[in-house]
Design a protein around this motif. Structure first.
Motif, PDB file in Angstrom:
ATOM      1  N   SER A 309     -30.525 -84.119 -67.229  1.00  0.00           N
ATOM      2  CA  SER A 309     -29.520 -83.164 -67.682  1.00  0.00           C
ATOM      3  C   SER A 309     -28.182 -83.846 -67.942  1.00  0.00           C
ATOM      4  O   SER A 309     -27.487 -83.512 -68.913  1.00  0.00           O
ATOM      5  N   ILE A 310     -27.795 -84.786 -67.080  1.00  0.00           N
ATOM      6  CA  ILE A 310     -26.513 -85.485 -67.248  1.00  0.00           C
ATOM      7  C   ILE A 310     -26.513 -86.307 -68.532  1.00  0.00           C
ATOM      8  O   ILE A 310     -25.523 -86.325 -69.281  1.00  0.00           O
ATOM      9  N   VAL A 311     -27.626 -87.002 -68.797  1.00  0.00           N
ATOM     10  CA  VAL A 311     -27.718 -87.775 -70.039  1.00  0.00           C
ATOM     11  C   VAL A 311     -27.571 -86.842 -71.244  1.00  0.00           C
ATOM     12  O   VAL A 311     -26.836 -87.133 -72.198  1.00  0.00           O
ATOM     13  N   SER A 312     -28.247 -85.700 -71.197  1.00  0.00           N
ATOM     14  CA  SER A 312     -28.150 -84.718 -72.279  1.00  0.00           C
ATOM     15  C   SER A 312     -26.734 -84.162 -72.395  1.00  0.00           C
ATOM     16  O   SER A 312     -26.219 -83.975 -73.508  1.00  0.00           O
ATOM     17  N   TRP A 313     -26.087 -83.916 -71.253  1.00  0.00           N
ATOM     18  CA  TRP A 313     -24.736 -83.340 -71.222  1.00  0.00           C
ATOM     19  C   TRP A 313     -23.711 -84.207 -71.932  1.00  0.00           C
ATOM     20  O   TRP A 313     -22.721 -83.698 -72.484  1.00  0.00           O
ATOM     21  N   HIS A 314     -23.919 -85.520 -71.951  1.00  0.00           N
ATOM     22  CA  HIS A 314     -22.940 -86.403 -72.572  1.00  0.00           C
ATOM     23  C   HIS A 314     -22.758 -86.121 -74.060  1.00  0.00           C
ATOM     24  O   HIS A 314     -21.701 -86.424 -74.629  1.00  0.00           O
ATOM     25  N   ILE A 315     -23.760 -85.538 -74.703  1.00  0.00           N
ATOM     26  CA  ILE A 315     -23.641 -85.250 -76.139  1.00  0.00           C
ATOM     27  C   ILE A 315     -22.671 -84.092 -76.389  1.00  0.00           C
ATOM     28  O   ILE A 315     -21.677 -84.258 -77.108  1.00  0.00           O
ATOM     29  N   PRO A 316     -22.893 -82.899 -75.806  1.00  0.00           N
ATOM     30  CA  PRO A 316     -21.903 -81.833 -76.032  1.00  0.00           C
ATOM     31  C   PRO A 316     -20.544 -82.136 -75.415  1.00  0.00           C
ATOM     32  O   PRO A 316     -19.511 -81.701 -75.950  1.00  0.00           O
ATOM     33  N   PHE A 317     -20.517 -82.914 -74.310  1.00  0.00           N
ATOM     34  CA  PHE A 317     -19.220 -83.267 -73.733  1.00  0.00           C
ATOM     35  C   PHE A 317     -18.420 -84.140 -74.700  1.00  0.00           C
ATOM     36  O   PHE A 317     -17.212 -83.975 -74.849  1.00  0.00           O
ATOM     37  N   SER A 318     -19.101 -85.078 -75.361  1.00  0.00           N
ATOM     38  CA  SER A 318     -18.429 -85.916 -76.354  1.00  0.00           C
ATOM     39  C   SER A 318     -17.892 -85.059 -77.494  1.00  0.00           C
ATOM     40  O   SER A 318     -16.788 -85.291 -77.999  1.00  0.00           O
ATOM     41  N   LEU A 319     -18.681 -84.065 -77.898  1.00  0.00           N
ATOM     42  CA  LEU A 319     -18.205 -83.129 -78.912  1.00  0.00           C
ATOM     43  C   LEU A 319     -16.947 -82.403 -78.431  1.00  0.00           C
ATOM     44  O   LEU A 319     -16.013 -82.186 -79.200  1.00  0.00           O
ATOM     45  N   SER A 320     -16.922 -82.045 -77.144  1.00  0.00           N
ATOM     46  CA  SER A 320     -15.774 -81.304 -76.618  1.00  0.00           C
ATOM     47  C   SER A 320     -14.504 -82.143 -76.651  1.00  0.00           C
ATOM     48  O   SER A 320     -13.415 -81.612 -76.870  1.00  0.00           O
ATOM     49  N   VAL A 321     -14.635 -83.457 -76.435  1.00  0.00           N
ATOM     50  CA  VAL A 321     -13.472 -84.346 -76.507  1.00  0.00           C
ATOM     51  C   VAL A 321     -12.953 -84.405 -77.946  1.00  0.00           C
ATOM     52  O   VAL A 321     -11.748 -84.363 -78.194  1.00  0.00           O
ATOM     53  N   ALA A 322     -13.893 -84.505 -78.895  1.00  0.00           N
ATOM     54  CA  ALA A 322     -13.502 -84.498 -80.305  1.00  0.00           C
ATOM     55  C   ALA A 322     -12.840 -83.171 -80.675  1.00  0.00           C
ATOM     56  O   ALA A 322     -11.840 -83.137 -81.404  1.00  0.00           O
ATOM     57  N   ILE A 323     -13.381 -82.074 -80.153  1.00  0.00           N
ATOM     58  CA  ILE A 323     -12.818 -80.748 -80.415  1.00  0.00           C
ATOM     59  C   ILE A 323     -11.402 -80.644 -79.852  1.00  0.00           C
ATOM     60  O   ILE A 323     -10.497 -80.122 -80.505  1.00  0.00           O
ATOM     61  N   SER A 324     -11.200 -81.151 -78.640  1.00  0.00           N
ATOM     62  CA  SER A 324      -9.866 -81.125 -78.039  1.00  0.00           C
ATOM     63  C   SER A 324      -8.848 -81.841 -78.918  1.00  0.00           C
ATOM     64  O   SER A 324      -7.737 -81.348 -79.137  1.00  0.00           O
ATOM     65  N   THR A 325      -9.244 -83.012 -79.401  1.00  0.00           N
ATOM     66  CA  THR A 325      -8.335 -83.795 -80.233  1.00  0.00           C
ATOM     67  C   THR A 325      -8.010 -83.061 -81.530  1.00  0.00           C
ATOM     68  O   THR A 325      -6.846 -82.961 -81.935  1.00  0.00           O
ATOM     69  N   ARG A 326      -9.040 -82.553 -82.183  1.00  0.00           N
ATOM     70  CA  ARG A 326      -8.830 -81.888 -83.469  1.00  0.00           C
ATOM     71  C   ARG A 326      -7.992 -80.616 -83.317  1.00  0.00           C
ATOM     72  O   ARG A 326      -7.038 -80.393 -84.076  1.00  0.00           O
ATOM     73  N   ILE A 327      -8.326 -79.787 -82.334  1.00  0.00           N
ATOM     74  CA  ILE A 327      -7.556 -78.561 -82.121  1.00  0.00           C
ATOM     75  C   ILE A 327      -6.125 -78.905 -81.700  1.00  0.00           C
ATOM     76  O   ILE A 327      -5.161 -78.246 -82.111  1.00  0.00           O
ATOM     77  N   GLY A 328      -5.973 -79.954 -80.895  1.00  0.00           N
ATOM     78  CA  GLY A 328      -4.634 -80.400 -80.511  1.00  0.00           C
ATOM     79  C   GLY A 328      -3.806 -80.805 -81.714  1.00  0.00           C
ATOM     80  O   GLY A 328      -2.615 -80.481 -81.813  1.00  0.00           O
ATOM     81  N   HIS A 329      -4.430 -81.536 -82.652  1.00  0.00           N
ATOM     82  CA  HIS A 329      -3.732 -81.904 -83.888  1.00  0.00           C
ATOM     83  C   HIS A 329      -3.275 -80.666 -84.647  1.00  0.00           C
ATOM     84  O   HIS A 329      -2.129 -80.577 -85.102  1.00  0.00           O
ATOM     85  N   LEU A 330      -4.187 -79.704 -84.787  1.00  0.00           N
ATOM     86  CA  LEU A 330      -3.887 -78.513 -85.576  1.00  0.00           C
ATOM     87  C   LEU A 330      -2.816 -77.647 -84.922  1.00  0.00           C
ATOM     88  O   LEU A 330      -1.911 -77.146 -85.592  1.00  0.00           O
ATOM     89  N   ILE A 331      -2.912 -77.494 -83.615  1.00  0.00           N
ATOM     90  CA  ILE A 331      -1.897 -76.700 -82.906  1.00  0.00           C
ATOM     91  C   ILE A 331      -0.547 -77.412 -82.952  1.00  0.00           C
ATOM     92  O   ILE A 331       0.503 -76.785 -83.147  1.00  0.00           O
ATOM     93  N   GLY A 332      -0.558 -78.733 -82.790  1.00  0.00           N
ATOM     94  CA  GLY A 332       0.692 -79.487 -82.892  1.00  0.00           C
ATOM     95  C   GLY A 332       1.326 -79.339 -84.257  1.00  0.00           C
ATOM     96  O   GLY A 332       2.556 -79.317 -84.395  1.00  0.00           O
ATOM     97  N   ALA A 333       0.479 -79.222 -85.287  1.00  0.00           N
ATOM     98  CA  ALA A 333       0.981 -79.068 -86.654  1.00  0.00           C
ATOM     99  C   ALA A 333       1.340 -77.629 -86.991  1.00  0.00           C
ATOM    100  O   ALA A 333       1.875 -77.360 -88.065  1.00  0.00           O
ATOM    101  N   GLY A 334       1.031 -76.700 -86.086  1.00  0.00           N
ATOM    102  CA  GLY A 334       1.323 -75.303 -86.340  1.00  0.00           C
ATOM    103  C   GLY A 334       0.305 -74.611 -87.223  1.00  0.00           C
ATOM    104  O   GLY A 334       0.560 -73.525 -87.746  1.00  0.00           O
TER     105      GLY A 334
END
Length: 483
Positions: A309-334
């Motif tokens: 399960s942990i090995v599998s979890w690393h895939i959606p968790f990696s997506l979540s890090v990418a999502i955080s960055t992208r949403i952070g960029h967009l929110i920072g830009a308004g």
């Protein structure tokens, strides 16, 4: 309508993932994503190197377990105790704190406050340095502390010694997590991967050398990992200093006394990230411990399915890090409208990824189980749980998405309260009752209980994001960055 489409195309052509998203001449509601396809492609560009990075990081634990298993049963047990303690009292803290940079650095970069990115990293390095002190004291005292909880005294001593040697690499581990975020906020997700690719074989070589050639036993495995952990941030620094990483200097304004002030947002987000990590990790560790009341074979079976399960979890968790960055960029830009639309896409993607993960785990359950254990009894117990574990992957992927979105919005404090309340007031007691109580579902009870809690968490977090004013997050960025 035509005018809006033209504006989108112009904005898309003027920006890449490594440029600030908002200039003084842009409207706050400019749509820079261009299309669903463009947004999906950007997520893919971010996620693929992240998945490889986190899987290779996890390989350190796999190598240590492999080496310990070839030493003795006691070494394997002591390594398990040591790594569990290290994760809960150490890495959960450091990684939870580092998630604050997923918010702060990404939002600062998106807002155009480039030097703010480097300033946040400086504050985090100082905060991590302070946090390492109590963690280090605990690891040094761990032989005595663990002896209070571990019945076998010699295992407590071995695990404590493992932690003491591992302390050598803790500063490097923390620095790498901060440096990685510094680059990720600027859209560079490959530098950390290159560092890990170089360090992973070095870790394996050092572990073999110290353990078997130098005869250091389990302490040798700890030393190999520790030295490699210290090498990783050095390689990141070389990357930044070399011409290939020179463009990152735009976000480094040099060391500043400003890093000693205004720690409020950093501390709050760090504590929230730590609380989310601890709330999730400790819940699983508690339930793994509870399987000892079933049988030794159940403990082994739970360890196998947890590893899968942990090995599998690393895939959606990696997506979540990418999502955080992208949403952070967009929110920072308004760009609230774009961020909301992207969030819908991310929810769909994560659900699909979780479904695929779950299908693969269930379809290949027999092959996966025999890879980790040759004991027929253990494999039989684990096999009866694999359908529940497969369904759990879908829920876990959705949670990764909601937590990633909340980090990008700077609202992980809400996630922390929800995770702690749901897990410890509902999910863990339910899981224990289903496992050990009158239903007597065994391992299925563990996963059904924890999975039910995660469903509730996802619903609460989703409802919160739908009802909240995302424009307030934009105002928070402007106030914090002095815009």
């Amino acid at each position: 309508m035509v005018s809006n489409i033209e504006d989108d195309e112009v904005a898309s052509s003027c920006h890449t993932e490594t440029t600030p998203l908002l200039s003084n001449s842009e409207s706050p509601e400019s749509d820079i994503s261009g299309s669903w396809g463009a947004e999906l492609w950007l997520l893919l560009q971010y996620s693929v190197p992240l998945i490889a990075t986190y899987l290779l990081q996890y390989s350190y634990s796999v190598i240590t377990t492999f080496v310990a298993g070839h030493l003795s049963a006691d070494a394997l047990a002591a390594a398990s105790i040591g790594m569990t303690t290290m994760n809960i009292v150490g890495f959960a803290t450091i990684e939870g704190m580092a998630t604050a940079l997923d918010t702060l650095c990404a939002q600062a970069y998106g807002s155009g406050s480039l030097h703010g990115v480097g300033l946040h990293v400086q504050k985090m390095l100082l905060l991590m340095a302070l946090s390492i002190i109590p963690i280090g004291i605990f690891w040094i005292c761990s032989p005595w502390v663990l002896s209070l909880f571990v019945r076998q005294q010699h295992l407590a001593v071995m695990a404590g010694s493992f932690l003491r040697v591992s302390l050598i690499g803790l500063p490097g581990y923390a620095s790498f997590e901060a440096g990685k975020r510094f680059l990720q906020a600027q859209g560079d997700f490959k530098a950390a991967l290159f560092s890990i690719i170089i360090c992973s074989p070095i870790n394996a070589l050092l572990s073999w050398f110290f353990v078997f050639r130098m005869g250091m036993g389990l302490d040798g495995a700890a030393l190999g990992v520790a030295l490699t952990n210290n090498l990783r941030p050095v390689l990141l620094l070389f990357y930044i200093m070399l011409p290939v990483g020179k463009w990152t200097h735009q976000c480094w304004g040099g060391f500043s006394r400003d890093a000693l002030s205004k720690w409020g947002p950093m501390v709050r987000l760090s504590f929230a990230g730590f609380a989310v990590n601890l709330g999730e990790w400790a819940a699983f560790e508690m339930m793994t411990f509870s399987t000892s009341y079933l049988s030794t074979n159940h403990i082994a079976a739970q360890s196998v399915v947890m590893t899968i399960s942990i090995v599998s979890w690393h895939i959606p968790f990696s997506l979540s890090v990418a999502i955080s960055t992208r949403i952070g960029h967009l929110i920072g830009a308004g760009l609230v409208k774009t961020a909301r639309r992207a969030a819908v896409l991310y929810a769909v993607v994560c659900t699909i990824v979780g479904s695929v993960d779950g299908f693969i785990i269930f379809a290949l359950r027999n092959q996966l189980l025999t890879f980790f254990s040759e004991d027929d009894v253990v494999c039989d117990i684990a096999s009866k749980t694999m359908l529940t574990v497969a369904v759990f992957q879908i829920i876990d992927a959705i949670i990764c998405c909601t937590n990633g979105l909340l980090r990008g919005l700077g609202r992980q404090s809400f996630a922390a309260w929800v995770v702690l309340a749901v897990n410890y007031l509902g999910a863990v007691p339910l899981a224990m009752w289903l496992e050990l109580g009158s239903p007597a579902l065994g391992l299925n009870g563990v996963w059904i209980g924890l999975g039910s809690g995660m469903v509730l968490t996802a619903v609460i977090e989703g409802a919160y994001m739908k009802s909240m004013r995302w424009q307030d997050c934009v105002a928070s960025v402007k106030s914090r960055e002095g815009l």
